[in-house]
Enzyme design. Structure first.
Site: not given
Length: 256
Positions: A66, A92, A144, A156, A158-160, A189
């Site tokens: 993607v 996702n 997240s 991570y 920053a991306s979320k 999870i």
């Protein structure tokens, strides 16, 4: 086709070969949706699709990266030819490259953003025209709890957080077309990737669980229930929202 609140709907779920994505596909099949399952993991995706079909699903499997716009275009074109329209998009697919501020490499930064942010953008951009024409759509972005801050997750988190910003913006832009956009932020999870990095009896895993107010890990199926709800007409007046499914971690004082 099975009965359920998603009967007659068509959903595209990225990162669906395992973990939360796989659970989401199985839940959507249970609720009556037809599903386009995609993942970069070709072999694992094929195995998952066989499981989806065994569960009675009308499923199209298509391996794609993607983070590459041309691959997303081919994916959406094939899905449209098969099903005619795409009613639901679940972004996702995601990766994490743990590192503190000074340890983050430029390569890791670019890779995390290319999948977690650009990947979601490419998919939404490609599918929005179908939803606008039908004047109906549900987009659920998997973020997240780390978007609120987490040790050793500079790229991570920053991306979320960026994905959360896009969610709110898309919700405003697409509302006139009866398209809702929401953000689901899972906390710890029990997935294959988490268990591999955090063995059940390790001190690190025990510390994580002790920091969760409900004192347990979440299950992929619990996230899938929430995603299914937000993808249904029962959630038709919910848009631009961020919902954290983390056992209370966002209101605790833990730093895991």
């Amino acid at each position: 086709m099975k009965e359920g609140r998603l009967k007659g709907r068509v959903a595209l779920v990225t990162g669906s070969a395992r973990g939360i994505g796989k659970a989401v596909v199985l839940k959507m099949i249970e609720e009556g949706a037809s599903v386009i399952a995609t993942d970069i993991l070709d072999r694992e995706l094929s195995q998952a699709v066989a499981e989806f079909e065994s569960a009675g699903g009308d499923v199209l499997g298509h391996a794609a990266d993607v983070s590459k716009a041309e691959e997303v275009s081919r994916l959406v074109d094939r899905a449209a030819k098969r099903f005619g329209a795409i009613d639901i998009l679940v972004n996702n697919a995601g990766i994490v490259r743990p590192a503190s501020l000074e340890a983050v490499s430029e390569e890791d930064w670019e890779k995390v953003f290319s999948v977690n942010v650009k990947g979601a953008f490419y998919c939404a951009r490609a599918i929005a025209p179908f939803m606008k024409e039908k004047r109906y759509g549900k987009i659920v972005n998997l973020g997240s709890r780390a978007s609120l801050g987490k040790l050793d997750r500079t790229a991570y988190s920053a991306s979320k957080a960026g994905l959360l910003g896009m969610t709110r913006t898309w919700a405003l832009e697409l509302a006139p077309f009866n398209i809702t956009v929401n953000y689901v932020g899972p906390g710890p999870i029990e997935t294959e990737l988490f268990s591999k990095a955090n063995p059940a009896e390790s001190k690190q895993t025990k510390a994580i669980i002790e920091g969760i107010p409900l004192r347990r890990m979440g299950k992929p199926e619990e996230v899938a229930h929430l995603v299914s709800f937000l993808s249904s007409d029962e959630a038709s007046f919910i848009t631009g929202q961020s919902i954290f499914i983390c056992g209370g971690l966002t209101v605790g004082l833990a730093h895991f």
